[in-house]
Structure formats: structure tokens, C-alpha cells
Design an enzyme around this catalytic site. Structure first.
Site, PDB file in Angstrom:
ATOM      1  N   ASP A  88      27.340 -11.829  24.528  1.00 50.87           N
ATOM      2  CA  ASP A  88      28.151 -10.930  25.338  1.00 50.87           C
ATOM      3  C   ASP A  88      27.204 -10.120  26.231  1.00 50.87           C
ATOM      4  OD1 ASP A  88      30.387  -9.231  26.098  1.00 50.87           O
ATOM      5  OD2 ASP A  88      29.573  -7.755  24.695  1.00 50.87           O
ATOM      6  N   ASP A  90      28.286  -6.763  28.372  1.00 53.03           N
ATOM      7  CA  ASP A  90      28.519  -5.318  28.379  1.00 53.03           C
ATOM      8  C   ASP A  90      28.359  -4.718  26.987  1.00 53.03           C
ATOM      9  OD1 ASP A  90      30.010  -4.593  31.253  1.00 53.03           O
ATOM     10  OD2 ASP A  90      30.276  -6.656  30.596  1.00 53.03           O
ATOM     11  N   GLU A  97      29.155  -0.562  30.302  1.00 54.48           N
ATOM     12  CA  GLU A  97      30.350  -1.348  30.587  1.00 54.48           C
ATOM     13  C   GLU A  97      30.505  -1.342  32.104  1.00 54.48           C
ATOM     14  OE1 GLU A  97      32.536  -2.972  28.576  1.00 54.48           O
ATOM     15  OE2 GLU A  97      31.502  -2.449  26.695  1.00 54.48           O
ATOM     16  N   ARG A 133      42.675  -2.086  34.369  1.00 55.72           N
ATOM     17  CA  ARG A 133      41.474  -1.372  34.814  1.00 55.72           C
ATOM     18  C   ARG A 133      41.056  -1.793  36.218  1.00 55.72           C
ATOM     19  NH1 ARG A 133      37.491  -2.686  30.021  1.00 55.72           N
ATOM     20  NH2 ARG A 133      38.895  -4.447  29.811  1.00 55.72           N
ATOM     21  N   GLY A 178      33.422 -10.990  29.126  1.00 53.32           N
ATOM     22  CA  GLY A 178      34.733 -10.639  29.655  1.00 53.32           C
ATOM     23  C   GLY A 178      34.610  -9.765  30.881  1.00 53.32           C
ATOM     24  N   LYS A 222      36.099 -16.989  25.079  1.00 52.51           N
ATOM     25  CA  LYS A 222      34.741 -16.834  24.552  1.00 52.51           C
ATOM     26  C   LYS A 222      34.486 -17.835  23.429  1.00 52.51           C
ATOM     27  CE  LYS A 222      33.283 -12.215  25.783  1.00 52.51           C
ATOM     28  NZ  LYS A 222      32.493 -11.060  25.330  1.00 52.51           N
TER      29      LYS A 222
END
Length: 298
Positions: A88, A90, A97, A133, A178, A222
Site C-alpha cells: 500500500d 498512503d 494520505e 472525498r 487506493g 487490491k
């Protein structure tokens, strides 16, 4: 090593504590089936070999180390060296992030950060949370991405060493996030990874449209990426290592040969087979039996 052997790797935060032979001996004596010890980095990381049930070793050492700034990863001794790392980005490979950093420039930082936190904790579904977001970023100049990368995005300690060392040993390194390709491509270059997979922010006329190009890479994607990359490389999942911190990483962590929750949200840390709460990302090298002398700094 026997295929039935279990290895427990202790990794200390050297800023807070140093491991000693006496300390390790006390820990080992509390677990049945102790066989031998090997330093990977004296005072910092050591392997303890047991002939005992894995769950019993993990439970005993976790309890014994409670309150100490020492991480423990317990796994079968066989097949420790992994040939694929899926990470991953972030709050794992980087300390930030990215969507939150963009939101700060857009003046909606607190609103977006609150949604991010809930999504990473698994309190709300990842995909709609991402859409919500990104919608708040509509109209933000594309040039802000470069500003954020330059001014705010910092690699997590050990990220480059992790990637460079694994690649030097013949492993394949992939970032599966993501987050957004506009960031993963830059982080891939910084750490020397082989590839990156992520979502893409839609941009028109030099401005963010407030949309993510579908389909969104989330929880299921993922896991699918881990499986697809392993299959393409002809690898069994036992030969893979995955690391992440959020709820959308959990399926990937559970499927990997070694899945590590890195300074993770409570739900993720509680459900992953291994966790790193104190050490940096080089702990993933020690977990493979790689000594400090073998590290490639990059």
C-alpha cells in the site's frame, strides 16, 4: 531448518530499547520448544527458532512483550524469503494520505480527513468514501499535485531500503494503492519499485473534475492485484509479502504468504497475522531472515 519449525523475529525500536542476549533468553524460556537464536542486527533484530505450534509461540511472545517497543513476527521457518512484495502507499510507503493533502490545498482538509479516517478504519465502504472525498476537490488546479509531491509527501523510514533490498534479491516490488496514479508513479520512482497500480483522478482543462475514473481500485481490487501479479510471475501466494494499514488492505494481507499490518488501524491490526507497531519498514526484511549487512540502501 525443518519445514515444521517456527521462527519468531523480534524487531526493536532502537530509539527506545536495545535487545540483549539476556532479554531474549528470558523470553525464549517462557515458550516451549525453543531451539536456537540468531542475531540479524545485534541489539535490534533477532530470530528465535522453535519447534512448537505457531499460535502458541505467537501468543506467548506477544504477551511477554506487552508494553515493550518490540515487534514480533511469527511464521513458519520455511519459505520466509518472498519473491513478490505488494505494498500500500498512503500511510504505509509514505507517511501521508494524498487525498487529505490535496484537500488541505482546496480548503476542505478537515472534512476530507474525517472521511478518510472512517474509511481506513472500516467504518464506511471505501469506494463511496473515495468518490465523496474526490468530489470535494472539484476545481482544484492540476498543478497542486506537483506542489503536494514536492512539499508534503515524505517516504516512510525504510521504504527505499525495503524495495531496493528485495529487488537486489530478485523479488518483484509493486505498489497497489487506493490512492491515485498521479502520486503512485512518483513514489514508484522514489523507492525503485517495479510497477504501480492505483486510481486515476479525472482532469479536464488543467483542473480536477471531482471524479475518479472508474472502476475504483479498492478492497477487492487490491486482493485481485496480489493474485494477478503472483500468477503472472508464476508464484504461489506463499511466496508473497503484502503490507498496508487500512481496512481496504485486509483481504490482501490475509491472502499473502506474509501479510503485515504496518502501524495500522485497530481493525486491521487485530485481524492481520503480523503487525509492525514500533519498527520501520526494514522490519519486513528482518522478517524474511535478511540481516542488516545484506541491506541495500539505494
Amino acid at each position: 531448518m525443518k519445514s515444521s519449525a517456527v521462527v519468531a523475529t523480534l524487531i526493536a525500536d532502537p530509539r527506545s530499547i536495545r535487545l540483549s542476549d539476556a532479554h531474549i533468553a528470558r523470553l525464549a524460556q517462557g515458550v516451549g520448544g525453543f531451539d536456537s537464536q540468531r542475531w540479524l542486527d545485534e541489539g535490534v533484530a533477532a530470530d528465535l527458532l522453535f519447534t512448537a505450534p505457531l499460535d502458541a509461540v505467537r501468543a506467548a511472545l506477544t504477551a511477554a512483550l506487552a508494553g515493550d517497543p518490540v515487534d514480533v513476527i511469527v511464521q513458519p521457518a520455511a519459505h520466509r524469503a518472498k519473491r513478490l512484495l505488494v505494498a500500500d502507499m498512503d500511510s504505509t510507503l509514505i507517511g501521508q494520505e494524498c487525498v487529505d493533502e490535496l484537500a488541505a490545498y482546496a480548503g476542505v482538509g478537515d472534512r476530507v480527513a474525517a472521511i478518510t479516517e472512517r474509511a481506513m478504519r472500516g467504518e464506511i465502504a471505501f469506494e463511496p468514501a473515495l468518490r465523496e472525498r474526490v468530489k470535494l476537490l472539484a476545481g482544484l488546479s492540476e498543478s497542486v499535485i506537483a506542489d503536494v509531491l514536492r512539499e508534503r509527501i515524505m517516504l516512510s523510514p525504510g521504504a527505499r531500503t525495503l524495495a531496493f533490498t528485495m529487488r537486489a534479491k530478485g523479488a518483484y516490488v509493486a505498489i497497489v494503492s487506493g490512492g491515485f496514479r498521479q502520486f503512485t508513479a512518483a513514489v514508484r520512482d522514489r523507492i525503485g519499485a517495479d510497477e504501480d497500480r492505483a486510481n486515476t483522478l479525472a482532469i479536464e482543462g488543467g483542473k480536477l473534475t471531482g471524479e475518479v475514473i472508474e472502476p475504483i481500485l479498492g478492497h477487492d481490487a487490491k486482493l485481485g492485484a496480489l493474485q494477478a501479479i503472483a500468477a503472472a510471475k508464476g508464484l504461489a501466494l506463499a511466496e508473497t509479502l503484502a503490507v498496508g494499514d487500512g481496512a481496504n488492505d485486509l483481504a490482501m494481507l490475509k491472502a499473502a504468504g506474509l501479510g503485515v499490518a504496518y502501524r495500522a488501524k485497530p481493525k486491521v491490526a487485530a485481524n492481520a497475522d503480523a503487525r509492525i507497531d514500533h519498527a520501520d519498514l526494514t522490519a519486513l526484511l528482518y522478517a524474511q531472515g535478511i540481516s542488516r549487512q545484506e541491506f541495500v540502501e539505494g
